[in-house]
Enzyme design. Structure first.
Site, short mmCIF file in Angstrom:
data_model
loop_
_atom_site.label_atom_id
_atom_site.label_comp_id
_atom_site.label_asym_id
_atom_site.label_seq_id
_atom_site.Cartn_x
_atom_site.Cartn_y
_atom_site.Cartn_z
N SER A 337 -2.62 -0.48 -14.07
CA SER A 337 -2.20 0.45 -13.02
C SER A 337 -2.51 1.89 -13.47
O SER A 337 -3.68 2.21 -13.70
CB SER A 337 -0.72 0.26 -12.70
N ASP A 423 -4.18 -6.89 -4.12
CA ASP A 423 -3.53 -5.66 -4.58
C ASP A 423 -3.72 -4.59 -3.51
O ASP A 423 -4.84 -4.14 -3.28
CB ASP A 423 -4.16 -5.21 -5.91
N HIS A 455 -0.77 -6.72 -7.33
CA HIS A 455 -0.85 -5.71 -8.40
C HIS A 455 -0.42 -6.29 -9.74
O HIS A 455 -0.59 -5.66 -10.78
CB HIS A 455 0.04 -4.51 -8.01
#
Length: 478
Positions: A337, A423, A455
């Site tokens: 991320s 995602d 994600h």
């Protein structure tokens, strides 16, 4: 909520903390964001609503506040408290405990330099117990409830202290709390905590047999001076049977969030002990942007993504690289991320430090990200706004100087890219574009694509694939 097109629990993270009965059973309180379309995408303004069963009337209890209002909880005496963030669009704002006293809302933690994760009422309704990040850990605090809205608010008292996370309070029995505790070496177990002394006793031992046959590595704090003279705490995880006379490949771990605490967490995928057991030293810096070091440290990262926090990363890896046991020819950089963004960004700025990068669901191109992410309020706050706003200096800097695509011409290091097909936070185009750039530049690179994952990698079989590819890549490149 019949006829209302709004989610309660909230999407995507809400649970049963988003609704509850009133003590007299006449009302149901619930949390939701009553907005749609563009207004929904750019706002964090959830409110706590009360629905009266007898009349069907709905009342907004927190209409005055424009940020998150969450986790409403009643004391045994019927007093209401909840968590509140002030600013709309800022998902990592300081989280405070609000208590309603005779119709007036009092912020118990307004003057406390920290942010609250969760809380429960004490059995006597005179105190609240909460957990909050502090100095790379998560600890329990106690705060007294003022007798009136004019009473002086006392500072919180820290109950526990140690190299662990208390990441949930289950309840109170007498003068003890039942809590969930973990650290980088141990998954969660249930402990009791003496409220007065903070002493802890382990109640569950689900994993003891496993640990009895597992050689665990040492985890210790390391302090480094940053480029602006601040103290930077990093967690260092050493391989089992660490021998300081040997040289070890070393990984810089870049935390996601970006404003999530890098505490004594335990992950079944980003597991530092497993990395160490494969022969790597890991350094995990609590760089700028993380809670636990005061609000100023936590907020500094917003609109400065490629700035001081990147210097903090490099300060940490450069500091530990001075040790004889670190092989400076085998340094890697890994993260997911925002940590994946960090890997993409540092790939063009690391000046030859690293020999390998791993980016999981990382942001590669802020312009594309702004046009595809489902959390538009996130880049609006942290980057400063839209990329087309030429009058916005902060945003223009973010989309150019702090954009990994700006430095792809300097990419020359092997890179593993992992991407989830579902995602919507950091959509699929980010990973695909980064992989294509690396391929076209002739860099050793690999794309691991999970079509059904979001994600995070949530499927057990996919997690095994993730681990296999992660360590295979490190073996090939370090």
């Amino acid at each position: 909520m019949k006829g209302e097109p709004f989610h309660s629990p909230q999407k995507p993270f809400g649970g049963d903390e988003d609704y509850l009965w009133s003590p007299d059973s006449k009302n149901i309180l619930y949390v939701t964001k009553k907005a749609s379309g563009t207004a929904y995408a750019i706002s964090t303004n959830t409110d706590i609503f009360s629905y009266e069963l007898a009349t069907g009337k709905t009342t907004n209890l927190t209409e005055y506040n424009k940020g998150y209002d969450t986790s409403p909880t009643f004391s045994d005496e019927g007093q209401l408290a909840w968590l509140q963030m002030k600013r709309d669009g800022y998902e990592s704002d300081k989280n405070d405990i609000i208590v309603r006293i005779k119709g007036k809302d009092i912020n118990l933690t307004k003057d406390w330099d920290g942010t609250v994760n969760s809380f429960i009422w004490a059995n006597d309704s005179e105190k609240i117990y909460f957990v909050a990040p502090v100095l790379g850990t998560v600890q329990i605090f106690e705060i007294a409830i003022p007798t009136s809205s004019e009473s002086t608010i006392k500072s919180p008292r820290k109950i526990t202290n140690g190299q662990f996370d208390v990441h949930g309070i289950i309840g109170q029995v007498g003068e003890k709390l039942a809590v969930l505790r973990r650290d980088m070496n141990h998954a969660s177990e249930i402990y009791s905590v003496d409220i007065t002394s903070g002493s802890m006793a382990q109640l569950s031992s689900v994993n003891d047999k496993v640990y009895a046959n597992t050689n665990l590595g040492k985890v210790e704090k390391r302090m480094t001076k940053t480029t602006d003279g601040k103290d930077l705490l990093s967690w260092v995880i050493y391989p089992p049977d660490f021998d300081s006379s040997k040289k070890y490949p070393t990984l810089l771990y870049c935390q996601g969030g970006p404003q999530g605490a890098l505490s004594q967490f335990y992950s079944f995928r980003w597991n530092f002990q497993l990395m160490a057991a494969n022969g790597y030293i890991i350094i995990a810096p609590n760089r700028r942007g993380m809670p636990g070091y005061g609000v100023e440290w936590n907020e500094q990262i917003s609109k400065d993504y490629g700035g001081q926090n990147m210097d903090d990363y490099l300060s940490a890896i450069d500091d530990i690289s001075k040790e004889d046991y670190v092989d400076n020819n085998r340094l890697g950089c890994v993260g997911a991320s925002y940590g994946g963004y960090s890997a993409f960004y540092l790939a063009g700025k690391h000046e030859g430090r690293f020999k390998s990068f791993i980016s999981h669901d990382g942001i590669f191109d802020w312009r594309s990200m702004y046009g595809t992410t489902e959390e538009v309020f996130f880049p609006n706050w942290d980057l400063g706004g839209a990329f087309w706003d030429k009058s916005n200096k902060a945003a223009q800097k973010a989309y150019t100087e702090f954009n990994p695509t700006t430095y792809v011409d300097q990419w020359d290091t092997p890179m593993l890219i992992i991407q989830g097909g579902k995602d919507y936070r950091v959509p699929i185009g980010q990973g695909l574009a980064a992989f294509q750039a690396a391929q076209l530049k002739g860099i050793k690179s690999k794309l691991v694509f999970f079509p059904e994952e979001n994600h995070w990698v949530l499927n057990n079989q996919n997690s095994l694939v993730w681990q296999r590819e992660f360590y295979k890549w490190l073996k090939e490149t370090l």
